[in-house]
Enzyme design. Structure first.
Site, mmCIF file in Angstrom:
data_model
loop_
_atom_site.group_PDB
_atom_site.id
_atom_site.type_symbol
_atom_site.label_atom_id
_atom_site.label_comp_id
_atom_site.label_asym_id
_atom_site.label_seq_id
_atom_site.Cartn_x
_atom_site.Cartn_y
_atom_site.Cartn_z
ATOM 1 N N GLU A 35 0.825 -1.210 0.000
ATOM 2 C CA GLU A 35 0.000 0.000 0.000
ATOM 3 C C GLU A 35 0.860 1.260 0.000
ATOM 4 O OE1 GLU A 35 -3.007 0.235 -0.642
ATOM 5 O OE2 GLU A 35 -3.780 -1.785 -0.337
ATOM 6 N N TYR A 118 -6.824 5.929 4.225
ATOM 7 C CA TYR A 118 -6.910 4.893 3.206
ATOM 8 C C TYR A 118 -6.054 3.683 3.566
ATOM 9 C CZ TYR A 118 -5.984 2.044 -0.774
ATOM 10 O OH TYR A 118 -5.841 0.938 -1.574
ATOM 11 N N ASP A 136 -10.202 4.442 -2.933
ATOM 12 C CA ASP A 136 -9.087 5.055 -3.639
ATOM 13 C C ASP A 136 -9.617 5.802 -4.856
ATOM 14 O OD1 ASP A 136 -9.673 3.104 -5.526
ATOM 15 O OD2 ASP A 136 -7.624 2.346 -5.659
ATOM 16 N N CYS A 197 -17.319 0.385 -21.242
ATOM 17 C CA CYS A 197 -18.645 0.158 -20.668
ATOM 18 C C CYS A 197 -19.263 -1.166 -21.116
ATOM 19 C CB CYS A 197 -19.565 1.322 -21.018
ATOM 20 S SG CYS A 197 -18.987 2.912 -20.362
ATOM 21 N N CYS A 200 -18.444 -3.784 -18.555
ATOM 22 C CA CYS A 200 -18.683 -3.418 -17.162
ATOM 23 C C CYS A 200 -19.861 -4.183 -16.571
ATOM 24 C CB CYS A 200 -18.946 -1.920 -17.053
ATOM 25 S SG CYS A 200 -19.220 -1.370 -15.348
ATOM 26 N N CYS A 206 -25.842 1.689 -14.182
ATOM 27 C CA CYS A 206 -24.958 2.846 -14.065
ATOM 28 C C CYS A 206 -25.714 4.128 -14.388
ATOM 29 C CB CYS A 206 -23.773 2.682 -15.021
ATOM 30 S SG CYS A 206 -22.670 4.120 -15.075
#
Length: 288
Positions: A35, A118, A136, A197, A200, A206
Protein backbone atom coordinates in the site's frame (compact mmCIF):
# COMPACT_ATOMS: atom_id res chain seq x y z
CA UNK A 1 -29.21 2.81 -4.18
CA UNK A 2 -28.91 0.04 -6.80
CA UNK A 3 -27.34 -3.27 -5.80
CA UNK A 4 -23.74 -2.91 -6.91
CA UNK A 5 -22.30 -5.57 -4.62
CA UNK A 6 -23.76 -8.65 -6.32
CA UNK A 7 -22.47 -7.95 -9.85
CA UNK A 8 -19.14 -6.68 -8.48
CA UNK A 9 -18.53 -9.90 -6.54
CA UNK A 10 -19.38 -12.09 -9.53
CA UNK A 11 -17.24 -10.03 -11.91
CA UNK A 12 -14.27 -9.96 -9.54
CA UNK A 13 -14.29 -13.73 -9.10
CA UNK A 14 -13.81 -14.14 -12.84
CA UNK A 15 -11.69 -11.16 -13.82
CA UNK A 16 -9.43 -10.12 -10.92
CA UNK A 17 -5.74 -9.83 -11.72
CA UNK A 18 -3.27 -12.18 -10.09
CA UNK A 19 -1.41 -9.75 -7.86
CA UNK A 20 0.98 -10.71 -5.04
CA UNK A 21 -1.02 -9.07 -2.25
CA UNK A 22 -4.12 -11.05 -3.24
CA UNK A 23 -2.49 -14.44 -2.88
CA UNK A 24 -3.06 -16.87 -0.04
CA UNK A 25 -0.62 -16.38 2.82
CA UNK A 26 0.40 -12.83 1.91
CA UNK A 27 0.65 -11.29 5.38
CA UNK A 28 -0.25 -7.88 6.78
CA UNK A 29 3.32 -6.59 6.58
CA UNK A 30 3.36 -7.37 2.87
CA UNK A 31 0.01 -5.64 2.41
CA UNK A 32 1.25 -2.59 4.30
CA UNK A 33 4.41 -2.36 2.19
CA UNK A 34 2.39 -2.78 -1.01
CA UNK A 35 0.00 0.00 0.00
CA UNK A 36 2.90 2.39 0.66
CA UNK A 37 4.38 1.57 -2.74
CA UNK A 38 1.11 1.73 -4.67
CA UNK A 39 0.39 5.34 -3.74
CA UNK A 40 0.52 7.21 -7.07
CA UNK A 41 2.59 4.40 -8.63
CA UNK A 42 1.40 1.88 -11.26
CA UNK A 43 1.03 -1.77 -10.25
CA UNK A 44 3.50 -2.99 -12.87
CA UNK A 45 6.26 -0.82 -11.42
CA UNK A 46 5.49 -1.80 -7.85
CA UNK A 47 5.54 -5.61 -8.12
CA UNK A 48 9.29 -6.17 -8.65
CA UNK A 49 10.18 -3.60 -5.98
CA UNK A 50 7.73 -5.16 -3.55
CA UNK A 51 9.10 -8.65 -4.05
CA UNK A 52 12.70 -7.46 -3.59
CA UNK A 53 11.73 -5.45 -0.49
CA UNK A 54 10.00 -8.36 1.23
CA UNK A 55 12.79 -10.75 0.36
CA UNK A 56 15.27 -8.41 2.02
CA UNK A 57 13.04 -7.39 4.93
CA UNK A 58 10.38 -10.07 5.54
CA UNK A 59 9.40 -8.59 8.92
CA UNK A 60 9.10 -5.02 10.21
CA UNK A 61 11.97 -5.58 12.66
CA UNK A 62 14.26 -6.57 9.79
CA UNK A 63 13.71 -3.20 8.12
CA UNK A 64 13.91 -1.29 11.41
CA UNK A 65 17.31 -2.85 12.15
CA UNK A 66 18.73 -1.46 8.92
CA UNK A 67 19.69 2.17 8.32
CA UNK A 68 17.17 4.58 6.78
CA UNK A 69 19.66 5.01 3.93
CA UNK A 70 19.13 1.38 2.96
CA UNK A 71 15.38 1.92 2.72
CA UNK A 72 15.93 4.91 0.43
CA UNK A 73 18.37 2.92 -1.72
CA UNK A 74 15.99 -0.03 -2.00
CA UNK A 75 13.15 2.32 -2.91
CA UNK A 76 15.16 3.11 -6.05
CA UNK A 77 13.07 4.92 -8.69
CA UNK A 78 9.59 4.34 -7.28
CA UNK A 79 9.08 8.06 -6.76
CA UNK A 80 7.91 10.04 -3.72
CA UNK A 81 10.86 8.67 -1.69
CA UNK A 82 9.61 10.13 1.59
CA UNK A 83 7.45 7.02 1.65
CA UNK A 84 10.61 4.95 2.19
CA UNK A 85 11.55 6.99 5.26
CA UNK A 86 7.99 6.81 6.61
CA UNK A 87 7.86 3.06 6.05
CA UNK A 88 11.18 2.64 7.86
CA UNK A 89 9.84 4.59 10.84
CA UNK A 90 6.57 2.69 10.82
CA UNK A 91 8.49 -0.60 10.83
CA UNK A 92 10.31 0.46 13.98
CA UNK A 93 7.04 1.45 15.62
CA UNK A 94 5.43 -1.89 14.72
CA UNK A 95 8.40 -3.81 16.08
CA UNK A 96 8.48 -1.78 19.31
CA UNK A 97 4.78 -1.29 20.05
CA UNK A 98 3.12 -4.31 18.49
CA UNK A 99 5.53 -7.20 18.84
CA UNK A 100 6.55 -7.10 15.15
CA UNK A 101 2.97 -7.68 14.00
CA UNK A 102 1.11 -5.08 11.93
CA UNK A 103 -1.86 -4.04 14.08
CA UNK A 104 -5.44 -4.68 13.08
CA UNK A 105 -7.10 -1.77 14.88
CA UNK A 106 -7.70 1.32 12.73
CA UNK A 107 -6.62 3.76 15.44
CA UNK A 108 -3.42 1.80 16.09
CA UNK A 109 -2.68 1.81 12.37
CA UNK A 110 -3.34 5.54 12.10
CA UNK A 111 -0.84 6.14 14.92
CA UNK A 112 1.97 4.74 12.75
CA UNK A 113 4.14 7.09 10.70
CA UNK A 114 2.96 7.71 7.16
CA UNK A 115 -0.39 5.95 7.50
CA UNK A 116 -3.60 7.78 6.70
CA UNK A 117 -7.25 6.80 6.45
CA UNK A 118 -6.91 4.89 3.21
CA UNK A 119 -3.88 2.79 4.15
CA UNK A 120 -5.22 2.00 7.64
CA UNK A 121 -8.53 0.79 6.25
CA UNK A 122 -6.87 -1.13 3.42
CA UNK A 123 -4.71 -3.09 5.87
CA UNK A 124 -7.61 -3.82 8.21
CA UNK A 125 -9.82 -4.97 5.33
CA UNK A 126 -7.44 -6.79 3.01
CA UNK A 127 -5.24 -8.36 5.69
CA UNK A 128 -7.72 -9.06 8.47
CA UNK A 129 -11.10 -9.15 6.73
CA UNK A 130 -12.66 -6.41 8.83
CA UNK A 131 -15.62 -4.51 7.43
CA UNK A 132 -14.71 -0.93 6.52
CA UNK A 133 -15.18 1.12 3.36
CA UNK A 134 -11.90 1.51 1.46
CA UNK A 135 -11.82 4.27 -1.14
CA UNK A 136 -9.09 5.06 -3.64
CA UNK A 137 -9.13 7.09 -6.86
CA UNK A 138 -10.50 4.17 -8.87
CA UNK A 139 -13.28 3.50 -6.38
CA UNK A 140 -14.28 7.14 -6.35
CA UNK A 141 -14.60 7.13 -10.14
CA UNK A 142 -16.78 4.01 -10.14
CA UNK A 143 -19.08 5.52 -7.50
CA UNK A 144 -19.21 8.89 -9.26
CA UNK A 145 -20.40 7.26 -12.46
CA UNK A 146 -22.53 4.35 -11.27
CA UNK A 147 -24.26 6.15 -8.39
CA UNK A 148 -24.02 9.90 -9.03
CA UNK A 149 -24.09 9.99 -12.85
CA UNK A 150 -20.92 12.08 -13.09
CA UNK A 151 -18.19 11.62 -15.66
CA UNK A 152 -15.42 12.14 -13.10
CA UNK A 153 -15.36 12.26 -9.30
CA UNK A 154 -14.99 15.49 -7.39
CA UNK A 155 -12.10 16.19 -5.03
CA UNK A 156 -11.57 13.57 -2.28
CA UNK A 157 -13.89 14.09 0.69
CA UNK A 158 -15.05 12.31 3.83
CA UNK A 159 -18.39 11.66 2.16
CA UNK A 160 -16.62 9.17 -0.12
CA UNK A 161 -16.44 6.73 2.79
CA UNK A 162 -20.18 7.05 3.42
CA UNK A 163 -20.86 6.46 -0.28
CA UNK A 164 -18.81 3.26 -0.27
CA UNK A 165 -20.30 2.16 3.05
CA UNK A 166 -23.74 2.26 1.41
CA UNK A 167 -22.57 -0.20 -1.25
CA UNK A 168 -21.00 -2.78 1.09
CA UNK A 169 -22.83 -5.96 2.13
CA UNK A 170 -23.12 -6.71 5.84
CA UNK A 171 -20.79 -9.70 5.77
CA UNK A 172 -17.14 -8.76 6.34
CA UNK A 173 -15.66 -11.19 3.82
CA UNK A 174 -18.10 -10.12 1.12
CA UNK A 175 -17.48 -6.46 1.95
CA UNK A 176 -13.73 -6.97 1.49
CA UNK A 177 -14.36 -8.44 -1.96
CA UNK A 178 -16.60 -5.54 -2.93
CA UNK A 179 -13.93 -3.05 -1.82
CA UNK A 180 -11.32 -4.83 -3.92
CA UNK A 181 -13.70 -5.28 -6.86
CA UNK A 182 -14.59 -1.59 -7.04
CA UNK A 183 -10.90 -0.68 -7.14
CA UNK A 184 -10.21 -3.31 -9.77
CA UNK A 185 -13.12 -2.20 -11.92
CA UNK A 186 -11.93 1.39 -11.87
CA UNK A 187 -8.37 0.32 -12.69
CA UNK A 188 -9.08 -1.92 -15.68
CA UNK A 189 -12.61 -1.16 -17.00
CA UNK A 190 -14.07 2.09 -15.66
CA UNK A 191 -10.92 4.04 -16.47
CA UNK A 192 -10.63 7.81 -16.47
CA UNK A 193 -10.15 8.40 -20.20
CA UNK A 194 -11.43 5.33 -22.04
CA UNK A 195 -14.00 3.39 -20.01
CA UNK A 196 -14.97 0.02 -21.50
CA UNK A 197 -18.64 0.16 -20.67
CA UNK A 198 -19.41 -2.93 -22.74
CA UNK A 199 -17.31 -5.01 -20.34
CA UNK A 200 -18.68 -3.42 -17.16
CA UNK A 201 -20.78 -5.53 -14.77
CA UNK A 202 -22.56 -2.37 -13.61
CA UNK A 203 -23.59 -1.17 -17.08
CA UNK A 204 -27.27 -2.01 -16.58
CA UNK A 205 -27.46 0.05 -13.40
CA UNK A 206 -24.96 2.85 -14.06
CA UNK A 207 -26.46 6.32 -13.64
CA UNK A 208 -23.89 7.94 -15.95
CA UNK A 209 -24.64 5.49 -18.77
CA UNK A 210 -28.40 5.87 -18.27
CA UNK A 211 -28.03 9.65 -18.57
CA UNK A 212 -26.21 9.32 -21.90
CA UNK A 213 -22.63 9.81 -20.65
CA UNK A 214 -22.84 13.56 -19.94
CA UNK A 215 -19.60 15.50 -19.51
CA UNK A 216 -20.06 16.88 -16.00
CA UNK A 217 -16.60 18.42 -15.79
CA UNK A 218 -13.36 17.31 -14.22
CA UNK A 219 -12.31 18.77 -10.89
CA UNK A 220 -9.36 16.41 -10.38
CA UNK A 221 -6.15 18.07 -9.33
CA UNK A 222 -3.62 18.09 -12.17
CA UNK A 223 -0.10 16.98 -11.40
CA UNK A 224 2.56 19.49 -12.39
CA UNK A 225 4.79 18.59 -15.32
CA UNK A 226 7.77 16.47 -14.23
CA UNK A 227 10.28 17.56 -16.87
CA UNK A 228 12.19 20.56 -15.56
CA UNK A 229 10.41 20.48 -12.20
CA UNK A 230 11.82 20.54 -8.67
CA UNK A 231 10.66 16.92 -8.40
CA UNK A 232 12.96 16.00 -11.25
CA UNK A 233 15.85 17.79 -9.54
CA UNK A 234 15.14 16.01 -6.26
CA UNK A 235 15.10 12.68 -8.05
CA UNK A 236 18.41 13.42 -9.75
CA UNK A 237 20.05 14.35 -6.44
CA UNK A 238 18.75 11.21 -4.76
CA UNK A 239 19.99 9.05 -7.62
CA UNK A 240 23.48 10.54 -7.25
CA UNK A 241 23.41 9.79 -3.52
CA UNK A 242 22.14 6.23 -4.04
CA UNK A 243 24.79 5.55 -6.66
CA UNK A 244 27.54 6.76 -4.32
CA UNK A 245 26.24 5.15 -1.11
CA UNK A 246 27.53 4.42 1.42
CA UNK A 247 30.07 7.11 0.52
CA UNK A 248 29.11 10.79 0.68
CA UNK A 249 29.18 13.10 -2.32
CA UNK A 250 30.96 16.48 -2.14
CA UNK A 251 28.35 19.21 -2.30
CA UNK A 252 30.24 20.85 -5.16
CA UNK A 253 29.87 17.61 -7.15
CA UNK A 254 26.13 17.12 -6.59
CA UNK A 255 24.53 17.82 -9.98
CA UNK A 256 27.40 20.15 -10.81
CA UNK A 257 26.14 20.49 -14.39
CA UNK A 258 22.44 20.97 -13.53
CA UNK A 259 21.14 23.83 -15.72
CA UNK A 260 19.46 25.69 -12.84
CA UNK A 261 21.75 26.02 -9.82
CA UNK A 262 19.02 27.59 -7.67
CA UNK A 263 16.69 24.68 -8.42
CA UNK A 264 19.45 22.19 -7.55
CA UNK A 265 20.02 23.96 -4.23
CA UNK A 266 16.29 23.94 -3.48
CA UNK A 267 16.21 20.22 -4.20
CA UNK A 268 19.11 19.57 -1.82
CA UNK A 269 17.57 21.72 0.92
CA UNK A 270 14.19 20.01 0.58
CA UNK A 271 15.74 16.53 0.73
CA UNK A 272 17.58 17.47 3.92
CA UNK A 273 14.36 18.89 5.39
CA UNK A 274 12.50 15.67 4.54
CA UNK A 275 15.14 13.51 6.18
CA UNK A 276 16.16 11.95 2.87
CA UNK A 277 19.68 13.38 2.91
CA UNK A 278 22.22 14.58 5.44
CA UNK A 279 24.83 17.31 4.96
CA UNK A 280 28.14 17.41 6.81
CA UNK A 281 31.70 18.51 6.12
CA UNK A 282 30.72 20.03 2.77
CA UNK A 283 29.26 16.73 1.57
CA UNK A 284 25.88 15.11 1.16
CA UNK A 285 24.83 11.52 1.85
CA UNK A 286 21.79 9.35 2.43
CA UNK A 287 20.48 9.38 6.02
CA UNK A 288 22.40 7.22 8.46
Amino acid sequence: MPDLATPLIAWYAEHKRDLPWRREGFDAWGVLVSEFMLQQTPVTRVIPHLEAWLERWPRPSDLAADAPAEAVRQWANLGYPRRAIWLHRAAGEIAERHGDVVPRDIEALLALTGIGDYTARAVAVFSYGDRHPVVDTNTRRVLARAVDGRSQPGPPAKRDLAAMEAVLPADGAAAAIVNAAAMELGAVVCTARAPRCGACPLADRCAWRAAGYPDTGDERRRQARYEGSDRQARGAVLKALRDAAPDPVPLTAVLADWPDAHQRDRAIDSLIADGLAEASDSSLRLPA
